[in-house]
Structure formats: C-alpha cells, structure tokens
Design an enzyme around this catalytic site. Structure first.
Site, PDB file in Angstrom:
ATOM      1  N   CYS A 144     -21.780  49.244  -7.324  1.00 49.85           N
ATOM      2  CA  CYS A 144     -20.827  48.300  -6.725  1.00 49.85           C
ATOM      3  C   CYS A 144     -19.722  49.009  -5.963  1.00 49.85           C
ATOM      4  O   CYS A 144     -19.221  48.490  -4.954  1.00 49.85           O
ATOM      5  CB  CYS A 144     -20.206  47.431  -7.814  1.00 49.85           C
ATOM      6  SG  CYS A 144     -21.407  46.612  -8.882  1.00 49.85           S
ATOM      7  N   SER A 146     -21.101  36.162 -17.652  1.00 49.29           N
ATOM      8  CA  SER A 146     -21.167  36.720 -16.308  1.00 49.29           C
ATOM      9  C   SER A 146     -21.129  35.596 -15.290  1.00 49.29           C
ATOM     10  O   SER A 146     -21.507  34.456 -15.578  1.00 49.29           O
ATOM     11  CB  SER A 146     -22.463  37.510 -16.147  1.00 49.29           C
ATOM     12  OG  SER A 146     -22.721  37.791 -14.790  1.00 49.29           O
TER      13      SER A 146
END
Length: 588
Positions: free
Chosen positions: A64, A485
C-alpha cells in the site's frame, strides 16, 4: 552571506510570514543548529527558506505504501520549485493484510495514534513551517490527517493511490476475493489450484486495496474534507499522473504559507465533517470511518460522535456501485471522473455543503464545478440511487446503548433474528468457523476485542471472509466490540459500545439468548428480561488483561470508546507562540 554571519537572511516575504522555523535558524545561539543543517547539505539559501516537512510510510511492510518512494520526491520537487526547503521524514505503518487474523492485528488501530503522535513530535520538534503528508495503508490516512489537524500548520494530505484490480476467470478481482476464496475452498466450491491462481492474480501492482475498503474510503473522506489535492484520490498509485499531484501538493503548502491559510482547523469544520460522512454513505464505504472521522474531529476540538455520523448516513443516498457491496473498483471511479463526480452530485442535491474551504483557498463547490455527471453505472445519479439512505447504519438498543455499526450496502435483508453463540475472543471464533462448528440462524458474538479489551480493537476480515466464503454470509450474523475491514460484507455488526471489557451489555450475553437486528429501524435488541440482565450485571467481572506492559498496555490505559473515535488524549492540542523575536539571545 559568509559562513560567519549570525543568521541566514530570509527574503522579505519569509520575514512577513514570521516562520516557525526561525526558532531553529536565527541568532548567534542557533549556530549549532545551523551546523546540523549544513551537515545535511543545506546552504545559506536553503536555511533561509521555509522548512516544509514531507512525511510518508515508504517501506517494505505493505504494498500500500510502496508507491510513496517516487511520490515523496515529486512533493519535494513541488516544495523546492515554490521556494521552500523540503525536509523528508517517515513514520510507521502496520499492514492490516499481514497482521490479519492473529495477535499482530492488535497493533493496527494503535498505529493510527503512533502516526499522529510521531508527526506532532517531528513537526513541533523541528518547528517546520508546513507539511505534506502521504498515506496509503488503512490507518495511515486518518493518522496523517489527525497529525496535521493537531499541529495546525499549513498542510496538504496526499493518498498514495490504490493498486490496479487483477483479472481472474474473466472478471476484475482484488485481495478481498482471495480472503473469501479460502472459505470457498473449505466449502469445496473452489479448488486449491484455483485459489493459488487467484492469489497470484488479485493484486498485480503496488498500491492500496482496489475496492471501496478503508483506504479508498478515507481517501474519499480527504476529498470531502477539502484537505487534499483536489480530485487526486482515485488516481491509481502506479499512474504517471501522480507526479503532477505530488508537485501540486508541495506548491499548495507554499501557497497556504504565503497567504496564511487556510489552516487544517479552518478546513476541518463541522460542515466538512458532515461532508466526510456523506461521501462514506454515498459510496457504501468502510465502517472504520466511524472511528476515524470522530477522531479527526477530536483533534480539531469538535465533539463529533457515532451519533453525528449516523445522522448524516441516514439522510444521504447510496449511489456508488463499488466493492465490496457492489461491482466496481477505485480505478473505475477514476475513469468516470474521480471523487468529484460524487461530491458534485451530492452538493447539487443538497446532501453536502458546498461552502466549505479546501486547501486551494477555494470552496468545495468551486473545486467540483467542472466535474462530469454520474455515469449511471459506477456512480448513479441521486434520482436513481441504490438506496435512499447511506450504506452504513448505526444500530442502538439495550445490547449496544452507545451504538454499533452495520454496513447495509449489498445486504439482501436488513433484519435478522437469531440465538447467540458466544466467543470470548476472535481466535475462539476463527477456530469454530474453520471447523464449521456453527449453525445457520446463530448470532456469533465475539467479545473482549474492543479498544480496551483487545487491546487494540482487532479487524476481523479473515473471520468474516471465511464465513462469507462458506456461503453463510447472510445466514448467520456476527456481532463484536472489535471492528471490521472495509472489505467485510454480510450481516456483520462491529464497534459495539460500550465494549464488553468496559462493562458493556455485550459482556452479559449467554449462549442461546435471542437477539434481533433491524437495519431498517437501526435497532439491536437483546431479548432478555431487564431483571435478568441486571442479575447478570451484578455478577460480572472485567476480564484480566493479557498485556501487563509495553505498547498495548499503555494504549489500553489511555484509549476511549469506539463511538467517540477510540482516541487517546483530550483533543484540541495547543502549541505556544514561539516566534524568534521573543527568544532570549535573538538578533534581529
């Protein structure tokens, strides 16, 4: 200017700005300070210019943030071209992907506070005049924004961008498909060979997860807040367009410094926070934003709780056909015009405030004025909304008096009634789900996973994806004081507050208790007589902490409850006026 001079000579404009950094550069008593700067290669001209911090999480703990390497250089170029001296530093990141489904996940939410704290330490410790901050992995985005608001120096946030979706069996896929496929293999609806092929295909580039999970949702939030380079959030992390975005960020900080604002706390207002909630609702975004938006508000000294979030979610239409509830990814939003398409449509119909300020000094409405209309497929017009209210609901009732979060986007039914199956930790629940030792119609209770009880409020994508992959996503409900999440889907309720470890009713539930969840009415009810609940409460004792020292012990000792953002300090931090002319020994 000679090396023996008692201070660098800033230009007239820098003098007019009364730069914070002069506390480190001006006067004969700052000779050693300047020596350190010269050791870093700075000459008189560089020392005389505004000092602009450029923070990122570049490193090798998650894909990321690996987009930050080049992008940080672009931002530094932008600062330098606009007349500043960029000062690069880094902060941490904990990968939710690698930390998932084991004790390491307890450090994920904690990392948000470390990021904000470390930015405060460096910006104030070095008296930087401004800040460009990059975020990539989930908690890095709110952590950086929180640090900016806390320091309240001219600041621009930049999201490093998402990964491109992969291709598998003729369709676009993301890492969510890999999580859910594990359950499919266990259910024998997918082979292990197919799982391996999916593993190799689902994340083909660096960048954050491709769907409207926490990272992309928080990137949208930064757009709605007005604290980022306009319409930059949905540009994929590997696209060359990111060079211009980085350079623009560096230039914008210098412009903000020149004109004296707007500062982060002038940007992050109650209206801007409502805008942030609206874009979450409209795109079916992550439930984690109900932690992060109140936490950002807290830094600005604004009380903004889960109730405030819920009010906006209920009045905002859901128009984004985005994963996990929908079909499309961040790249698809980019291709139809970016986040500004959503914002313009919501302002047009009165669901967002157009008069809030952005980092450009222009209003949000002015920035999105030229955005395209919704394409009708990726982003629908308000007139053809997927749902009339937002994709996330805050449930309240005797089981969760301070609220719990349910993502309703993509659910076939919003009402569920079942009997409780209680687990004292995520690990117990995972073991049972792996063994398929649970039944249709149950409400799986996973407690002692809240901010204090965890400590750290673990995210449970591994667990929820297993359930969904086993074909049980809406045949059971999952209720926890932990969190989920942004990629979670199914009848999953998280952030139950107060948490079990703090004496919340979740700690009083027993196997076989009947529970009713109603996403339409926004209620959650433990169907047990009140006198029985009080009898159980009288016999309840807080569970013993598993952590007697270290970071998690310190976090548990300071963290608040989820509905207020799980914050760790009183908020509205102030910094004393330290202009150089007030310091003993200064020479003007």
């Amino acid at each position: 200017m000679s090396a023996s001079s008692d201070k660098p000579q800033p230009d007239t404009k820098s003098q007019a700005r009364e730069l914070r950094s002069r506390i480190t550069t001006d006067g004969i008593d700052r000779t050693p300070h300047r020596a350190f700067m010269r050791a870093m290669g700075l000459d008189d001209d560089a020392i005389a210019k505004p000092m602009i911090g450029v923070v990122s999480q570049k490193g090798e703990v998650t894909p990321c943030n690996m987009t930050h390497y080049d992008q940080v250089e672009y931002a530094k170029e932008g600062v330098a071209m606009a007349g500043g001296t960029p000062r690069e530093f880094t902060t941490i990141s904990v990968s939710d992907g690698v930390g998932m489904n084991h004790e390491g996940m307890k450090f994920s939410l904690v990392s948000r506070e470390i990021i904000a704290d470390s930015i405060e330490a460096v910006v104030h410790g070095h008296a930087y005049d401004g800040l460009v901050g990059y975020g990539g992995c989930d908690k890095t985005l709110p952590g950086v924004i929180m640090g900016m608001v806390r320091c309240n120096v001219p600041s621009v946030f930049v999201y490093g961008g998402s990964a491109l979706p992969g291709r598998f069996q003729g369709r676009d896929v993301s890492v969510l498909d890999a999580y859910e496929a594990v359950g499919s293999v266990q259910a024998r609806t997918m082979t292990e060979d197919e799982l391996t092929q999916l593993e190799e295909a689902c994340k083909p580039t660096i960048g954050a997860c491709a769907g409207q999970f926490t990272a992309n949702t928080m990137a949208m939030v930064s757009e709605a807040l007005g604290i980022t380079v306009p319409n930059s959030a949905m540009v994929p992390g590997v696209y060359s367009e990111r060079r211009g975005i980085g350079q623009r960020a560096g230039a914008l900080v210098m412009e903000m410094l020149e004109r004296g604002g707007p500062l982060p706390r002038e940007i992050v207002t109650r209206k801007a926070l409502e805008n942030a909630c609206a874009i979450v609702a409209a795109t079916g975004g992550s439930t984690n934003t109900a932690l992060h938006i109140p936490a950002i508000a807290h830094e600005a000294g604004i009380s903004f709780t889960a109730d405030d979030v819920a009010a906006v979610l209920q009045r905002t239409p859901f128009i984004g056909n985005l994963r996990p509830g929908g079909k499309y990814h961040a790249k698809d939003v980019y291709e139809i015009g970016g986040a500004h398409v959503v914002i313009k449509e919501l302002i047009k119909h009165g669901f967002m405030h157009g008069d809030t300020l952005t980092v450009t000094g222009r209003t949000l409405a002015e920035e999105v004025a030229n955005a395209p209309e919704p394409d009708g497929e990726v982003i629908r017009p308000v007139s053809d909304a997927i749902m009339s209210s937002g994709g996330v609901v805050v449930l309240k009732g005797n089981l969760c008096p301070d609220g719990a979060l349910l993502k309703v986007a993509g659910l076939k039914s919003l009402v569920f009634t079942g009997v409780a199956r209680v687990f004292e930790s995520e690990d117990e629940a995972v073991e049972a789900v792996h063994a398929r030792a649970y039944d249709e119609g149950q409400v799986l209770i996973v407690r002692n996973e809240g901010p204090v009880g965890g400590p750290g409020m673990r995210e449970m994508l591994g667990l929820t994806a297993l359930i969904y992959g086993q074909g049980m996503g809406e045949k059971v409900a999952l209720l926890t004081d932990g969190r989920f999440s942004g990629a979670t889907r199914g009848m999953c309720i998280g952030h139950a507050a107060p948490e079990a470890a703090a004496g919340g009713p979740l700690g009083l539930v027993r196997d076989g208790d009947r529970i009713t969840i109603d996403g339409k009415a926004a209620t959650i009810t433990l169907d047990v007589p009140e006198d029985e609940i009080e009898r159980r409460r009288a016999g309840w004792a807080a569970p013993e902490s598993k952590h007697k020292g270290g970071l998690l012990w310190k976090y548990a000792a300071t963290v608040g409850q989820a509905h207020e953002g799980a914050v760790t300090h009183p908020g509205n931090a102030q910094w004393p006026d330290q202009r150089r002319g007030k310091i003993r020994g200064a020479r003007t």
